[in-house]
Design an enzyme around this catalytic site. Structure first.
Site, PDB file in Angstrom:
ATOM      1  N   ASN A   9       0.862  -1.184   0.000  1.00  0.00           N
ATOM      2  CA  ASN A   9       0.000   0.000   0.000  1.00  0.00           C
ATOM      3  C   ASN A   9       0.898   1.233   0.000  1.00  0.00           C
ATOM      4  OD1 ASN A   9      -1.807   2.041   0.549  1.00  0.00           O
ATOM      5  ND2 ASN A   9      -2.273   1.360   2.636  1.00  0.00           N
ATOM      6  N   LYS A  11       0.077   4.282  -0.210  1.00  0.00           N
ATOM      7  CA  LYS A  11      -0.563   5.462   0.410  1.00  0.00           C
ATOM      8  C   LYS A  11      -0.354   6.688  -0.485  1.00  0.00           C
ATOM      9  CE  LYS A  11      -0.054   3.215   4.833  1.00  0.00           C
ATOM     10  NZ  LYS A  11       0.033   3.302   6.278  1.00  0.00           N
ATOM     11  N   HIS A  94      -9.268   0.884   5.195  1.00  0.00           N
ATOM     12  CA  HIS A  94      -7.968   1.108   5.843  1.00  0.00           C
ATOM     13  C   HIS A  94      -8.172   2.046   7.039  1.00  0.00           C
ATOM     14  CE1 HIS A  94      -3.912   2.494   6.617  1.00  0.00           C
ATOM     15  NE2 HIS A  94      -3.512   1.383   6.038  1.00  0.00           N
ATOM     16  N   GLU A  96      -6.645   4.523   8.059  1.00  0.00           N
ATOM     17  CA  GLU A  96      -6.529   5.961   7.770  1.00  0.00           C
ATOM     18  C   GLU A  96      -7.826   6.493   7.152  1.00  0.00           C
ATOM     19  OE1 GLU A  96      -2.836   5.543   5.628  1.00  0.00           O
ATOM     20  OE2 GLU A  96      -1.941   4.888   7.521  1.00  0.00           O
ATOM     21  N   GLU A 166      -5.019  -5.164  10.667  1.00  0.00           N
ATOM     22  CA  GLU A 166      -3.982  -4.162  10.880  1.00  0.00           C
ATOM     23  C   GLU A 166      -4.245  -3.434  12.196  1.00  0.00           C
ATOM     24  OE1 GLU A 166      -2.092  -2.891   6.927  1.00  0.00           O
ATOM     25  OE2 GLU A 166      -3.907  -1.704   7.137  1.00  0.00           O
ATOM     26  N   GLY A 172       2.656   2.159  10.793  1.00  0.00           N
ATOM     27  CA  GLY A 172       3.585   3.274  10.635  1.00  0.00           C
ATOM     28  C   GLY A 172       4.305   3.670  11.914  1.00  0.00           C
ATOM     29  N   SER A 212       3.783  -2.151  10.403  1.00  0.00           N
ATOM     30  CA  SER A 212       5.232  -2.193  10.665  1.00  0.00           C
ATOM     31  C   SER A 212       5.867  -3.537  10.294  1.00  0.00           C
ATOM     32  CB  SER A 212       5.540  -1.832  12.125  1.00  0.00           C
ATOM     33  OG  SER A 212       5.134  -0.497  12.380  1.00  0.00           O
TER      34      SER A 212
END
Ligand code: PGA
Length: 249
Positions: A9, A11, A94, A96, A166, A172, A212
């Site tokens: 991904n 992003k 996701h 985000e 996730e 991240g 991560s």
């Protein structure tokens, strides 16, 4: 045998030129890979059709899609548009999108149904916040995300879905879930799929771990019986690192 997948991904990273170079490098290294995992990349919308011309064995995914099929939705991109670029997959839900754009489980369910009816294969993301884990609510959160997000999807359609677990605290941050934490949740998700759908759906479902994941920790995560691959963010922006994760399988 369920499919093993490692998906990258990207992003909101890379210019078109950089993205094309990265896609070419991934395709080249994919040809030399030592694992049988399917490799997917999810570049930004603007890169999809160009990147599609550069890849063959590597498969193409979008990072998001609209919840409506067409019309007056300025700035949005429909599943049918994505399909027309050559994209085969789409990431939906996701963390985000959930946190920054307030996408809730009901909206994500709408996107899932539209993407599936259009012919895209969704990579449906779920994951708990650190507070939710610490409060012992992690399983309730995941149950709700799946029960609502996958509502009214047929057993046949579930054959086209990939799930990505996730944990939000691992995305991240450099803090990766331990192999035991990943296995525990992946097993929970697989058992939940038996309740929500069927034994066969649960058995066949590819469940990816994300957060991560790097070349140095991928092998021990992928060694778990219910971890079927990874959804990779930061480490997918370097072809060598990304393929090192693929080859960790
Ligand atoms: P990360 O992101 O690998 O950079 O933690 C994973 C993701 O958001 O899919």
């Amino acid at each position: 045998m369920r499919k093993k997948i490692v998906a990258g991904n990207w992003k909101m990273n890379t210019t078109l030129k950089d993205g094309m170079e990265l896609a070419q490098a991934v395709e080249k290294l994919e040809k030399e890979k030592t694992s049988d995992a399917l490799v997917i990349i999810a570049p930004p919308y603007t890169h999809l059709s160009k990147v599609n011309e550069l890849i063959d064995d590597v498969k193409l995914s979008a990072q998001n899609c609209a919840s409506e099929a067409l019309g007056a939705f300025t700035g949005d991109i429909s599943p049918e548009m994505l399909l027309s670029t050559g994209a085969e997959y789409v990431i939906i839900g996701h963390s985000e999108r959930r946190s920054i754009y307030n996408e809730d489980n009901e909206l994500l369910n709408k996107k899932m149904k539209l993407a599936l009816s259009t012919g895209l294969k969704p990579i449906f993301c779920c994951g708990e916040l650190l507070e939710e884990r610490e409060a012992g609510k992690l399983f309730d959160v995941i149950r709700e995300q799946l029960a609502v997000g996958l509502k009214d999807i047929t057993i046949d359609e579930m054959g086209k879905v990939v799930i990505a677990y996730e944990p939000v605290w691992a995305i991240g941050t450099g803090v990766v879930a331990s192999p035991d934490q990943a296995q525990e949740m992946h097993k929970f998700i697989r058992d939940l799929l038996i309740d929500l759908f069927s034994e066969q759906v649960a058995e066949d479902m590819t469940i990816l771990y994300g957060g991560s994941c790097k070349p140095s920790n991928a092998a021990e995560l992928f060694a778990n019986p219910d971890v079927d691959g990874g959804l990779i963010g930061g480490a997918a922006l370097k072809a060598e690192d990304f393929l090192a994760i693929v080859n960790a399988y």
